[in-house]
Design a protein around this motif. Structure first.
Motif, PDB file in Angstrom:
ATOM      1  N   ASP A 170      43.837  45.298  30.633  1.00  0.00           N
ATOM      2  CA  ASP A 170      44.736  44.852  31.486  1.00  0.00           C
ATOM      3  C   ASP A 170      44.492  44.738  33.114  1.00  0.00           C
ATOM      4  N   THR A 171      44.035  43.841  33.629  1.00  0.00           N
ATOM      5  CA  THR A 171      43.735  43.932  35.123  1.00  0.00           C
ATOM      6  C   THR A 171      44.593  42.993  35.826  1.00  0.00           C
ATOM      7  N   ASP A 172      44.864  43.638  36.987  1.00  0.00           N
ATOM      8  CA  ASP A 172      45.882  42.676  38.107  1.00  0.00           C
ATOM      9  C   ASP A 172      45.037  42.083  38.792  1.00  0.00           C
ATOM     10  N   ARG A 173      45.305  40.719  39.101  1.00  0.00           N
ATOM     11  CA  ARG A 173      44.450  39.991  39.900  1.00  0.00           C
ATOM     12  C   ARG A 173      44.640  40.289  41.236  1.00  0.00           C
ATOM     13  N   ASP A 174      45.598  40.622  41.933  1.00  0.00           N
ATOM     14  CA  ASP A 174      45.630  41.041  43.445  1.00  0.00           C
ATOM     15  C   ASP A 174      44.727  42.420  43.618  1.00  0.00           C
ATOM     16  N   GLU A 175      44.731  43.321  42.544  1.00  0.00           N
ATOM     17  CA  GLU A 175      43.972  44.228  42.732  1.00  0.00           C
ATOM     18  C   GLU A 175      42.627  44.252  42.691  1.00  0.00           C
ATOM     19  N   PHE A 176      42.100  43.376  41.511  1.00  0.00           N
ATOM     20  CA  PHE A 176      40.880  42.819  41.563  1.00  0.00           C
ATOM     21  C   PHE A 176      40.470  42.407  42.787  1.00  0.00           C
ATOM     22  N   PHE A 177      41.167  41.530  43.509  1.00  0.00           N
ATOM     23  CA  PHE A 177      40.537  40.690  44.749  1.00  0.00           C
ATOM     24  C   PHE A 177      40.484  41.723  45.972  1.00  0.00           C
TER      25      PHE A 177
END
Length: 310
Positions: A170-177
């Protein structure tokens, strides 16, 4: 279980082509394997098969980048990191050009072709190059996010892709960026920082450890460069113990990046790395190879228990 990472990446290339007219894809006659053929079908005029000549592949991409395009070179990770090193260094990195280097069949995942096709030294080579960013996705979703992230960058980005389908994280897009480590599970006894596909094994190891009364805090760490050492070290200093896991040689990869920052920052925690120890891979079923080189859940749990003297 998600779709195979190469499948997800290939399909997402074609999707991103619709909104990014500057996106072009270059292939070394392996598009049916890497799945960049999806892009070729949608945008044949923006797809270039240069043949089995990976050095020229990188050189052409550099030229296209100077003309306003955002090239993706998509071929086997082992050949991009070794056969294209000169052009990646001198043409792409030295000139700080926006080229996305998508290395398919990373790690041991080209399992039945053996050592000649298994990329277990690619991260060490490419993270050493100035201006290069290095991303090792854990699953199909992170592979898609890595492409989206790389398309926002004005510098070279290496994305290492696995051949197989791996369990979803489960990966949050904003955190990944923000190039952050992804916390999968909170815990108090040990920190497990897992790079790439080893994150799913780390999750399973956490369940095994929980059954024995050990509470593991687990991170998926797709970014090797830039490295979110702050999140990892804060956790490790809280738990007092850190285990790193990677599908790569011990020398020069994820653990080396952790160790470099740890020494500079005076990390106060016991540390144990899990990686491939100074040897080439061999031919066999992928999951069997992961187990042989200590990258399965049971092996990770055993290293944790040894580190904690349990």
């Amino acid at each position: 279980m998600s779709v195979a990472m190469r499948e997800a990446f290939g399909r997402h290339l074609a999707e991103m082509g619709k909104t990014h007219p500057e996106l072009v894809v270059l292939d070394a006659d392996v598009s049916s394997s890497t799945k960049s053929a999806f892009f070729k079908k949608e945008f044949p005029e923006r797809f270039y098969n240069v043949g089995v000549q990976e050095g020229n592949l990188a050189g052409m991409a550099a030229g296209l980048a100077t003309c306003g395009f955002h090239p993706v070179i998509n071929a086997f990770a082992i050949f991009l990191s070794l056969k294209s090193t000169d052009q990646i260094r001198n043409d792409i990195c030295y000139n700080n050009l926006p080229v996305i280097i998508a290395g398919a069949y990373g790690g041991l995942s080209d399992s039945f072709d053996g050592a000649s096709h298994q990329a277990i030294e690619d991260i060490a080579i490419l993270r050493s190059l100035p201006n290069m960013e290095v991303i090792v996705p854990s699953d199909a979703r992170q592979a898609e996010l890595a492409l989206e992230y790389a398309l926002t960058r004005k510098n070279p980005v290496y994305i290492r892709l696995n051949r197989n389908a791996m369990p979803d994280i489960d990966t949050d897009r904003d955190e990944f960026f923000k190039a952050r480590a992804v916390k999968i599970r909170s815990g108090k006894d040990v920190t497990i920082a897992a790079n790439g596909i080893t994150a799913s094994a780390a999750v399973e190891a956490g369940k095994l450890l929980e059954a024995e009364g050990i509470d593991a805090e687990i991170f998926s760490v797709p970014f090797v460069k830039p490295l979110d050492s702050t999140s990892i070290f804060e956790s490790a200093e809280k738990t007092g113990a850190l285990v790193t896991v990677e599908e790569h040689l011990l020398a020069g990869g994820f653990y080396s990046a952790i160790a470099e920052d740890g020494l500079k920052r005076g990390l106060k925690a016991k540390v144990a790395p899990i990686a491939i120890e100074d040897k080439f891979g061999e031919t066999g079923p992928y999951l069997d190879l992961l187990a042989k080189y200590g990258l399965d859940s049971k092996s990770i749990a055993n290293v944790v228990k040894k580190l904690l003297n349990k």
